[in-house]
Structures are given as C-alpha cells and as structure tokens.
Design an enzyme around this catalytic site. Structure first.
Site, PDB file in Angstrom:
ATOM      1  N   GLU A  27      24.038 -24.427  12.452  1.00 26.18           N
ATOM      2  CA  GLU A  27      25.094 -24.523  11.585  1.00 26.18           C
ATOM      3  C   GLU A  27      26.850 -24.549  12.453  1.00 26.18           C
ATOM      4  OE1 GLU A  27      25.462 -23.935   7.442  1.00 26.18           O
ATOM      5  OE2 GLU A  27      23.240 -23.447   7.403  1.00 26.18           O
ATOM      6  N   GLU A  32       0.880  -1.192   0.113  1.00 22.93           N
ATOM      7  CA  GLU A  32      -0.046  -0.019  -0.012  1.00 22.93           C
ATOM      8  C   GLU A  32       0.888   1.226  -0.005  1.00 22.93           C
ATOM      9  OE1 GLU A  32       0.040  -2.380   1.878  1.00 22.93           O
ATOM     10  OE2 GLU A  32      -1.961  -3.044   2.964  1.00 22.93           O
TER      11      GLU A  32
HETATM   12  C1  AOF Z   1       0.404  -4.922   4.860  1.00 18.10           C
HETATM   13  N1  AOF Z   1       0.945  -4.796   3.739  1.00 18.10           N
HETATM   14  O1  AOF Z   1       2.658  -5.279   2.034  1.00 18.10           O
HETATM   15  C2  AOF Z   1       2.465  -6.465   4.364  1.00 18.10           C
HETATM   16  C3  AOF Z   1       1.687  -6.596   5.400  1.00 18.10           C
HETATM   17  O2  AOF Z   1       7.356  -5.055  10.179  1.00 18.10           O
HETATM   18  P1  AOF Z   1       6.489  -4.794   9.007  1.00 18.10           P
HETATM   19  O3  AOF Z   1       6.235  -3.293   9.266  1.00 18.10           O
HETATM   20  O4  AOF Z   1       7.210  -5.111   7.718  1.00 18.10           O
HETATM   21  O5  AOF Z   1       4.962  -5.467   9.449  1.00 18.10           O
HETATM   22  C4  AOF Z   1       5.025  -6.670   8.989  1.00 18.10           C
HETATM   23  C5  AOF Z   1       3.532  -7.231   9.186  1.00 18.10           C
HETATM   24  O6  AOF Z   1       2.787  -6.530   8.399  1.00 18.10           O
HETATM   25  C6  AOF Z   1       3.380  -8.761   8.934  1.00 18.10           C
HETATM   26  O7  AOF Z   1       3.813  -9.464   9.973  1.00 18.10           O
HETATM   27  C7  AOF Z   1       1.878  -8.869   8.595  1.00 18.10           C
HETATM   28  O8  AOF Z   1       1.197  -8.823   9.551  1.00 18.10           O
HETATM   29  C8  AOF Z   1       2.006  -7.406   7.687  1.00 18.10           C
HETATM   30  N2  AOF Z   1       1.980  -7.632   6.526  1.00 18.10           N
HETATM   31  N3  AOF Z   1       0.734  -5.735   5.829  1.00 18.10           N
HETATM   32  O9  AOF Z   1      -0.351  -3.995   5.036  1.00 18.10           O
HETATM   33  C9  AOF Z   1       1.849  -5.445   3.341  1.00 18.10           C
HETATM   34  N4  AOF Z   1       3.565  -7.183   3.989  1.00 18.10           N
HETATM   35 ZN    ZN Z   2       1.219  -2.648   5.888  1.00 23.79          ZN
END
Ligand code: AOF
Ligand code: ZN
Length: 348
Positions: free
Chosen positions: A282, A46
């Site tokens: 490892e 997003e």
């Molecule tokens: C979203 N959009 O593209 C993704 C999401 O540590 P961060 O900020 O990268 O957050 C990781 C968490 O965000 C992950 O565990 C999952 O809950 C969410 N992933 N959410 O809105 C995204 N990749």
């Molecule tokens: Zn997000």
C-alpha cells in the site's frame, strides 16, 4: 467432536494466519471444560480448556479439532501435546492432522510416547473443511514467494500526498471500502515505516472480512510504541535490518540491501516461508518505487481521485474536479473535468 469443531469456528476471522481449533474435555461421560483458539498469538484451544479443568483433567478424554501442537522455532505458545500429557489426559481424539510441517505427526508421536491413547480422523472431513485455507497454505512450498499487488491512490495529477505529507483522504469512502475487501482477500498488507509515521494507518480489513497480516518495512526499527498497527487487532510483522522488540508485533530480522534498507527479495522470501500467498503493497511512494525498480510487483491497482494536489500544502486545499468524463484515447485514459472549488493556496 462436533462441539470442538463449532468452538473452533468461533475463532474465524481472528486467528489468521493460524488454523482454527477447538477442544472439549470429557470425563466419566461428563463435559468438564472447553476452549478454543481465540486469536493469533493467543493461547491454543487445549491450553484454554486445560486451564479451566485444572486437576480434573487427569484421566479425561480430549476431543480436539486439530492434532495438538509441538514446539518449533518461532512458536509463540507452549506445546499442547506436552500440556495434555503433563495434565494426565488419558485419551486424545482429533479430527485432522496439523498440516504445518513443523507439527504434522509429531504431536501424535509425542502423546503416544507419553502413554496417551490417540485416535485421529474423528470427523476428519469436517475438520479439513474447517481449515481448508490453512491446509492449502501449508501445502505450499516454503520456497514460493507471494504474489505482489501494488495499490496506489493518487490525485489526478499523480500525487500521493499533499506537500505537508497528508494523504487522508485522497479517495472516496467507496474506494476505501473496496480496499478493505482487497485487504480481506490478501494474506498480508505491507507498508513502509514512512507511511506508519505519516498516516498511522491500522491496515485492517475495515470490517470487510478477516484481517490480513500487517507487514511493516522498518529497517532501523523506528516504529513508535503507540502506532495503530501495534494495536493487537491483527498480527503485525516488522521486517527490520535490526534485531529488537516491539510490543504488539513480531520483529523479523531480514538481511539489509543497499543503504541499509531491508532487501525486498529477502523480505518476500521470508513471507513465502511463512506461507503468505499474496501481499497488498500500500505504499508509500518510496516503497512502490522500490518494488517496481526491483521488478518485484505482479499487479498494480491505481485509484485516481477527481482532484488536483499539485502544490497544495494541505489536503483540504486540493482542487476538486466535477463533471469528470473519463475516456479511452488509444492506449491512454483521458480525464476531462472542470474545476469546482478554487481555493487559495498557501505555499510554504
Ligand atoms: C494446537 N491448538 O489451538 C492451534 C494450533 O505460534 P503458535 O504457538 O500460536 O503456534 C501456531 C501453530 O500451532 C500453527 O501453525 C499450527 O501448526 C498450530 N495450531 N495447534 O495445538 C490450537 N491453533
Ligand atoms: Zn497448540
């Protein structure tokens, strides 16, 4: 939504242990911007799309493959639900709820409270299939510890390194490729700081699949800035008894046990909390010994290379063996062979 799912899939192999996500912004029937989560630690789908769209996002509809996130402790990027609301997006449609307990349902709630029209479950089955692995991991109780597999590579006389500390390479390229596959199948690979200082490994899957999380036990936070595990190719978590920073890694404070070393049980508890299902340990020898002593290993995989290292100062002085005949003798394994190249050895 189909496009959002396709974009999400571009992050395959790169985003682990995060889920894949894609986002498409549409306004007046026209596509205005797209984005996807490219790699662990990088901006979310997003955020990428909103950046491209700028002011045009106002009044748009967002198709997202996953419920947009909210903030929670330890998170690396800003909340997407918040960002969509701040940008004035009018409607958000997503495929599946985020199974991350810190997010699940909260993204939807936040967006609704900001007046966004929210629709969930659009191509839900496809969305769940895309992130089946993430869904499975997130359903794991946070109290479960990972399965521990000790991988060792030894000379036939049981040495892991030459006297000068060299361990590259004891085993053959074929064995190393197999290890690459094991890494791709593991959620995490773990080494001690000694191995980082001595060998400077990159601990990737060597092109055999997605890279695991790289975990370094580094009680006193001695990791050099140029260490290959900090190269950004895969996420790196440094478990340390000290608080601090290391660019390219996340430093996680773990309680120290005896001698100021990171307590291994605590370390495994922390990995379990982060939904790591399996760890390939490892080395080096100190780390193997500590896991074995603590009764924390579930499985061992030992390579024996057809060479003798005893007393060799450098790896190139190892004695190669030929015509090896491995045999079972009762419960034992017997390796018989002749010495191929007698090299002169220079002892210290
Ligand atoms: C979203 N959009 O593209 C993704 C999401 O540590 P961060 O900020 O990268 O957050 C990781 C968490 O965000 C992950 O565990 C999952 O809950 C969410 N992933 N959410 O809105 C995204 N990749
Ligand atoms: Zn997000």
């Amino acid at each position: 939504m189909r496009l959002a799912l396709d974009l999400a899939a571009r992050g395959r192999r790169r985003v682990f242990p995060n889920p894949m996500a894609g986002c498409v912004l549409v306004k007046d029937g026209r596509l205005i911007a797209t984005g996807w989560h490219r790699a662990y630690g990088r901006p979310h789908a997003e955020a990428e799309a909103l950046k491209l769209a700028g002011r045009r996002a106002r009044g748009a509809a967002a198709y997202v493959s996953l419920e947009p996130c909210v903030t929670f402790p330890g998170k690396k990027t800003p909340s997407c639900a918040q960002a969509l609301a701040d940008a004035g997006v009018a409607r958000v449609l997503y495929a599946t709820q985020d199974p991350n307990p810190s997010v699940a349902g909260r993204g939807q709630k936040l967006m609704r409270s900001r007046g966004i029209g929210v629709v969930s479950g659009v191509l839900g089955r496809e969305g769940r299939a895309l992130n089946a692995d993430f869904l499975e991991r997130m359903r794991r109780p946070a109290s479960l510890k990972p399965r521990v597999i000790l991988k060792m590579a030894l000379s036939l006389d049981g040495r892991a390194a030459s006297l000068s500390g060299e361990s590259r390479w004891i085993t053959s390229p074929a064995s190393r490729r197999l290890v690459g596959r094991w890494r791709a199948e593991s959620d995490a690979v773990l080494v001690g700081i000694g191995t980082v200082l001595e060998d400077d490994p990159s601990l990737t899957a060597r092109g055999m699949g997605r890279n695991p999380v790289r975990v370094v036990l580094d009680s006193r936070l001695k990791i050099p800035r140029r260490a290959k595990v900090l190269n950004g190719e895969a996420p790196t978590w440094i478990l340390s008894a000290r608080r601090g920073r290391a660019p390219g890694a996340e430093v996680i404070a773990v309680a120290a046990g005896r001698g100021g070393r990171v307590d291994l049980e605590e370390a495994l508890t922390e990995l379990g909390r982060r939904r790591i299902r399996s760890v390939l340990v490892e080395g080096g020898p100190q780390v193997w010994a500590a896991f074995l002593k603590g009764g924390l290993a579930d499985e061992v995989r030992v390579f024996f290379a057809p060479k003798l290292l005893g007393g060799a100062c450098r790896m190139k002085q190892a004695l190669s063996l030929k015509d090896m005949r491995p045999q079972r003798v009762g419960a034992d394994f017997l390796f018989q062979g002749s010495i191929a190249a007698a090299t002169t050895r220079t002892h210290r």
